[in-house]
Scaffold this active site. Structure first.
Site, PDB file in Angstrom:
ATOM      1  N   GLY A 197     -25.700   2.800   4.398  1.00  0.00           N
ATOM      2  CA  GLY A 197     -24.548   2.816   3.502  1.00  0.00           C
ATOM      3  C   GLY A 197     -24.560   3.978   2.538  1.00  0.00           C
ATOM      4  O   GLY A 197     -23.533   4.308   1.945  1.00  0.00           O
TER       5      GLY A 197
ATOM      6  N   HIS B 127      10.331  -0.587  -9.997  1.00  0.00           N
ATOM      7  CA  HIS B 127      10.173  -0.915 -11.410  1.00  0.00           C
ATOM      8  C   HIS B 127       9.650  -2.341 -11.530  1.00  0.00           C
ATOM      9  O   HIS B 127      10.090  -3.233 -10.792  1.00  0.00           O
ATOM     10  CB  HIS B 127      11.518  -0.807 -12.132  1.00  0.00           C
ATOM     11  CG  HIS B 127      11.476  -1.323 -13.535  1.00  0.00           C
ATOM     12  ND1 HIS B 127      10.990  -0.570 -14.581  1.00  0.00           N
ATOM     13  CD2 HIS B 127      11.836  -2.521 -14.062  1.00  0.00           C
ATOM     14  CE1 HIS B 127      11.054  -1.281 -15.689  1.00  0.00           C
ATOM     15  NE2 HIS B 127      11.570  -2.473 -15.407  1.00  0.00           N
TER      16      HIS B 127
END
Length: 461
Positions: free
Chosen positions: A38, A440
């Site tokens: 990783g 919005h």
């Protein structure tokens, strides 16, 4: 001697997905990892630090309860052992996910051990010799601890140590005022530490424009972080059970008392013990592997991906390195590093999202420029959340009407910047983006307004 179609050295962010693509193409692959699958992102970087940032944000928001009309009924306390355990679980879950993914690939063998080149076509690992016509180096980097007076006489921490820390430093001194240092500074101040940042240069994150640096400094200082810039002659000495940090600053030369010291002054590649000289692979003066636009080294059949090649220091650039190599090698495409737009984020709160050129870089390009800047106090979403610090700004080419760069320092800035990044990547004009109809209430809805404000004027700051 064992033969493979490809050998990948390092199981960071580029190695496992490349192994997956090569596996799907029917190639036999050895992927070699000497430490933790990783890489930095999973084990000591993005995953644990952003988990810690989230815990610090929750504590900070709880302390601001009065701003939102509620009370928690007492002072907020932080259980650092629980905080560290939460981060550790995220690390382990992510690492195990990578390991399980690799173990389920039919033609891929994960080998634990230290790889070292014996020649351009052969490596040694665990006393065994492996050979392949293709090698992909993905060994990442580590924190740099430069020589400073007394640095060897006192305990110092790096980012690796900090993400495993399960105690709260009473006095934390952070040497380095760049991205890693600033994230740890704010999170540990929110956990309850006294925090001082010591930076050699005259401002924080000096690669950013001065207005960004100043705004970030203001955000941190408003929360009680002490910032000491212009710091020369940094040194360390034991002082009882603590540490005395000597700092010769132009405006303040007082030593700083510390219980813990974090070194956050840059990173170096993990290339010094790979035997690259035996393979004939060239490195630069800092140890980064030299690659071309296709991520190939000077030796045919050897590529370098991720942090070790000096072409990017982020998880997303490492992953894109994999994408470039896989597309060219397996899909017949012509993908290059130079096609990649530089984009990144600084994960203080509020975050900074950045793409393309800074204003200063654009100014040096010789183009006729358009500038625009709006404070986050003009963003309805920021007002509604009670998080109005920062601003968003853009710089564009006045002739081509292409955006050259943008910065959003404010709530949601790390997400909202992608609307601009995507338009730049698609080579669309500011007029195209201006006629987008954003939702919005969002942070992104101010972007068309910022575009309308573009004018031939110097940026503030």
């Amino acid at each position: 001697m064992r033969n493979f179609d490809a050998i990948i050295i390092g199981a960071g962010q580029a190695g496992p997905p490349l192994a997956g693509r090569l596996n799907d193409a029917g190639m036999s692959v050895a992927i070699i990892e000497r430490h933790l699958v990783g890489g930095t992102c999973v084990n000591t970087g993005c995953k644990p630090t952003k988990t810690l940032v989230a815990s610090a944000y929750a504590a900070h928001t709880a302390r601001r309860g009065g701003d939102y009309g509620f009370s928690v009924g007492g002072p907020i306390t932080v259980d650092m052992k629980a905080v560290a355990a939460r981060a550790a679980k995220v690390i382990v879950d992510s690492r195990e996910g990578n390991e399980n993914w690799l173990s389920n690939m039919d033609h891929v063998e994960l080998i634990r051990g230290q790889a070292r080149f014996e020649s351009a076509t052969e490596i040694a690992v665990n006393g065994e010799r492996l050979t392949a016509p293709r090698f992909f180096i993905n060994v990442g980097g580590r924190a740099s601890v430069p020589e400073m007076p007394g640095v060897g006489d006192v305990p110092v921490l790096t980012n690796t140590d900090m993400v495993a820390l399960d105690v709260l430093p009473r006095q934390l001194v952070i040497v380095g005022g760049s991205y890693i240092g600033l994230e740890f500074a704010q999170m540990y101040r929110r956990f309850g530490s006294e925090v001082t940042i010591v930076e050699r240069q005259d401002r924080l994150i000096a690669r950013e424009d001065p207005d960004v640096s100043a705004a970030v400094r203001g955000i941190l200082e408003a929360e009680g972080v002490v910032v000491r810039t212009g710091a020369d002659c940094i040194g360390f000495a034991r002082a009882g059970e603590g540490i005395a940090v000597a700092v010769d600053c132009a405006d303040d030369a007082r030593p700083i008392a510390a219980t813990h010291v974090l070194m956050a002054v840059g990173r170096r590649p993990n290339t010094d013990d790979l035997g690259l000289d035996a393979a004939g692979v060239a490195v630069d003066s800092r140890g980064f592997i030299t690659v071309d636009d296709y991520l190939q080294t000077n030796v045919p059949g050897i590529w370098a991906l991720g942090d070790c090649n000096g072409r990017g220091a982020f998880t997303h650039t490492a992953y894109n390195d994999f994408e470039i190599v896989a597309a060219n090698l397996l899909d017949g495409e012509d993908r290059r590093v130079s096609q990649r737009l530089p984009g990144y984020a600084l994960y203080i709160d509020p975050p900074l999202g950045r793409v393309g050129m800074t204003d200063e870089q654009a100014g040096r390009s010789g183009r006729r420029l358009l500038f625009s800047k709006r404070p986050m106090t003009r963003v309805g979403r920021a007002v509604e959340k009670g998080e109005t610090q920062g601003f968003m700004k853009m710089v564009a080419d006045a002739d081509t009407r292409r955006i050259l760069g943008a910065a959003i320092l404010g709530t949601g800035g790390d997400e909202a910047i992608h609307g601009i990044l995507d338009m730049m990547n698609a080579d669309q004009s500011i007029d195209t983006l201006r006629w987008a109809v954003p939702i919005h209430p969002t942070v992104s809805e101010l972007i068309p307004t910022v575009l309308l404000d573009l004018a031939t004027a110097l940026p503030d700051g």
